[in-house]
Design an enzyme around this catalytic site. Structure first.
Site, PDB file in Angstrom:
ATOM      1  N   ARG A 288      -5.468   6.406  -2.424  1.00  0.00           N
ATOM      2  CA  ARG A 288      -5.480   7.792  -3.012  1.00  0.00           C
ATOM      3  C   ARG A 288      -6.686   8.234  -2.073  1.00  0.00           C
ATOM      4  NH1 ARG A 288      -7.209  11.825  -3.693  1.00  0.00           N
ATOM      5  NH2 ARG A 288      -6.668  13.740  -5.429  1.00  0.00           N
ATOM      6  N   LYS A 289      -7.688   7.734  -1.625  1.00  0.00           N
ATOM      7  CA  LYS A 289      -8.971   8.300  -0.984  1.00  0.00           C
ATOM      8  C   LYS A 289      -9.641   9.280  -1.963  1.00  0.00           C
ATOM      9  CE  LYS A 289      -7.852   7.092   3.790  1.00  0.00           C
ATOM     10  NZ  LYS A 289      -6.198   6.553   3.590  1.00  0.00           N
ATOM     11  N   PHE A 290      -9.868   8.986  -3.141  1.00  0.00           N
ATOM     12  CA  PHE A 290     -10.571   9.995  -3.968  1.00  0.00           C
ATOM     13  C   PHE A 290     -11.887  10.466  -3.366  1.00  0.00           C
ATOM     14  CE2 PHE A 290      -8.087   7.595  -7.215  1.00  0.00           C
ATOM     15  CZ  PHE A 290      -7.532   8.674  -7.876  1.00  0.00           C
ATOM     16  N   ALA A 291     -12.156  11.725  -3.581  1.00  0.00           N
ATOM     17  CA  ALA A 291     -13.526  12.175  -2.532  1.00  0.00           C
ATOM     18  C   ALA A 291     -14.093  13.016  -3.266  1.00  0.00           C
ATOM     19  CB  ALA A 291     -13.277  12.493  -1.295  1.00  0.00           C
ATOM     20  N   ASP A 292     -14.189  13.260  -4.675  1.00  0.00           N
ATOM     21  CA  ASP A 292     -14.823  14.373  -5.371  1.00  0.00           C
ATOM     22  C   ASP A 292     -16.094  13.833  -6.379  1.00  0.00           C
ATOM     23  OD1 ASP A 292     -15.120  16.998  -6.572  1.00  0.00           O
ATOM     24  OD2 ASP A 292     -13.174  17.631  -6.134  1.00  0.00           O
ATOM     25  N   ILE A 293     -16.572  14.818  -7.318  1.00  0.00           N
ATOM     26  CA  ILE A 293     -17.561  14.362  -8.191  1.00  0.00           C
ATOM     27  C   ILE A 293     -16.729  13.271  -8.960  1.00  0.00           C
ATOM     28  CG2 ILE A 293     -19.183  16.264  -7.716  1.00  0.00           C
ATOM     29  CD1 ILE A 293     -17.654  17.455 -10.518  1.00  0.00           C
TER      30      ILE A 293
ATOM     31  N   ARG B 209       3.233   1.585  10.570  1.00  0.00           N
ATOM     32  CA  ARG B 209       4.567   2.015  11.482  1.00  0.00           C
ATOM     33  C   ARG B 209       4.822   0.871  12.177  1.00  0.00           C
ATOM     34  NH1 ARG B 209       1.549   7.116  13.567  1.00  0.00           N
ATOM     35  NH2 ARG B 209      -0.333   6.041  12.886  1.00  0.00           N
TER      36      ARG B 209
ATOM     37  N   LYS C   9       1.057  -0.964  -0.065  1.00  0.00           N
ATOM     38  CA  LYS C   9      -0.043   0.095   0.093  1.00  0.00           C
ATOM     39  C   LYS C   9       0.971   1.209   0.062  1.00  0.00           C
ATOM     40  CE  LYS C   9      -2.581   1.888   3.315  1.00  0.00           C
ATOM     41  NZ  LYS C   9      -2.446   3.175   3.407  1.00  0.00           N
TER      42      LYS C   9
HETATM   43  O1  S5P Z   1      -9.444   3.939   8.195  1.00  0.00           O
HETATM   44  C1  S5P Z   1      -8.188   4.001   7.847  1.00  0.00           C
HETATM   45  C2  S5P Z   1      -8.030   3.708   6.359  1.00  0.00           C
HETATM   46  C3  S5P Z   1      -6.940   3.725   6.012  1.00  0.00           C
HETATM   47  S1  S5P Z   1      -6.613   3.413   4.261  1.00  0.00           S
HETATM   48  N1  S5P Z   1      -7.179   4.017   8.680  1.00  0.00           N
HETATM   49  C4  S5P Z   1      -5.898   4.252   8.073  1.00  0.00           C
HETATM   50  O2  S5P Z   1      -5.193   4.181   9.108  1.00  0.00           O
HETATM   51  N2  S5P Z   1      -5.693   4.018   6.975  1.00  0.00           N
HETATM   52  C5  S5P Z   1      -4.133   3.925   6.375  1.00  0.00           C
HETATM   53  O3  S5P Z   1      -3.692   3.018   6.834  1.00  0.00           O
HETATM   54  C6  S5P Z   1      -3.363   5.156   6.487  1.00  0.00           C
HETATM   55  O4  S5P Z   1      -3.555   6.219   5.635  1.00  0.00           O
HETATM   56  C7  S5P Z   1      -1.993   4.608   6.937  1.00  0.00           C
HETATM   57  O5  S5P Z   1      -1.382   4.499   5.463  1.00  0.00           O
HETATM   58  C8  S5P Z   1      -2.498   3.138   7.088  1.00  0.00           C
HETATM   59  C9  S5P Z   1      -2.074   2.678   8.795  1.00  0.00           C
HETATM   60  O6  S5P Z   1      -0.817   3.219   9.245  1.00  0.00           O
HETATM   61  P1  S5P Z   1      -0.032   2.709  10.670  1.00  0.00           P
HETATM   62  O7  S5P Z   1       1.178   3.375  10.498  1.00  0.00           O
HETATM   63  O8  S5P Z   1      -1.040   3.481  11.614  1.00  0.00           O
HETATM   64  O9  S5P Z   1      -0.415   1.304  10.710  1.00  0.00           O
END
Ligand code: S5P
Length: 276
Positions: A98-103, A242, A66
């Site tokens: 990318r979490k798109f969120a527009d029209i 992390r 990811k």
């Molecule tokens: O609800 C969410 C959705 C996503 S995609 N919560 C999240 O934490 N994420 C993503 O998952 C976030 O953008 C990050 O890339 C990852 C979690 O990272 P961590 O370091 O907390 O394990």
């Protein structure tokens, strides 16, 4: 076996491939059983050398890499060439978060164009359902001809999230209406198909907010264990950031998370007993 709320949760990944028309979903489900991994690593690093090194080192243990490509400070198109080669070398898919969120019209342009040209390389991307069905239709116009797949954010891991209850059920309905392209969700638990009033169908659930060490972070992130995610909540792919790339030995951590996630899947599908 767990008290399954969904008939799909007790099936093996590769058996579930038959439930999907989308080629990317089929590829993912098959490679998970082949590689014996339901682990995705969120490699949220800001320098390309770190991203590419981790993608290579962790590649053998993951089913999905990811990315947040827009946090790289030194991005150039060679990053994509190398990432794509590594995905082939290690047999995993790339998910650009990318979490798109527009029209629809705007997201179609964001997905196809700009600096990153996400559709040209990311097997999977995701979108917030908040704009309504048009966001899926816009992304599908670009992604479907390329054989790509989309996940909708049905729930989030963060404290105080507004993505819950009826919002999540409407997200399920949106996926059911667009199942050629929407292969699943980012979510915290498997949603029951019948809750939206539609016929139950199979979807993939990918779940972030996973750590075996921490309960959360200082900015609202909330963590659960791989067992809670895969066994209790019947989700399919465990996403760890992390907890792996932030560790002293990311490869050793990836092995640990992979084993925990995989054993939880084996128990969920009745392939091993609880005592093992
Ligand atoms: O609800 C969410 C959705 C996503 S995609 N919560 C999240 O934490 N994420 C993503 O998952 C976030 O953008 C990050 O890339 C990852 C979690 O990272 P961590 O370091 O907390 O394990």
């Amino acid at each position: 076996m767990s008290n399954s709320t969904s008939p799909y949760a007790s099936q093996r990944y590769s058996a579930r491939a038959a439930n999907f028309a989308n080629a990317t979903a089929v590829q993912l489900l098959n490679l998970m059983d082949e590689k014996k991994t339901n682990l995705s690593v969120a490699v949220d690093v800001t320098e390309k050398k770190d991203l590419l090194r981790l993608a290579d080192e962790l590649g053998p243990y993951i089913c999905v890499l990811k990315t947040h490509i827009d946090i790289l400070t030194d991005f150039d198109p060679s990053v994509i060439t190398t990432l794509t080669a590594l995905a082939q070398k290690h047999n995993y898919l790339i998910f650009e978060d990318r979490k798109f969120a527009d029209i629809g019209s705007t997201v179609a342009a964001q997905y196809a164009h700009g600096v990153y040209k996400i559709a040209s390389w990311a097997h999977i991307t995701n979108a917030h359902p908040v704009p309504g069905d048009g966001i899926v239709h816009g992304l599908a116009q670009v992604g479907l001809p390329l054989g790509r797949a989309l996940l909708l954010l049905a729930e989030m891991s963060s404290k105080g999230t507004l993505a819950r209850g009826e919002y999540s059920q409407e997200t399920l309905r949106m996926a059911q209406d667009n199942a050629e392209f929407v292969v699943g969700f980012i979510g915290q638990r498997r949603l029951k198909g019948t809750e939206s009033g539609k016929e139950e169908r199979d979807f993939l659930y990918m779940t972030p907010g996973v750590s075996m060490a921490q309960p959360g972070d200082a900015l609202g992130q909330q963590y659960r264990s791989p067992e809670q995610v895969v066994e209790e909540s019947e989700c399919d792919v465990v996403i760890v950031g992390r907890g792996i790339y932030g560790a002293q030995d990311p490869v050793a951590k990836a092995r640990e998370y992979r084993e925990a996630g995989w054993n939880a899947y084996l128990r969920r599908t009745g392939q091993t007993g609880r005592s093992e």
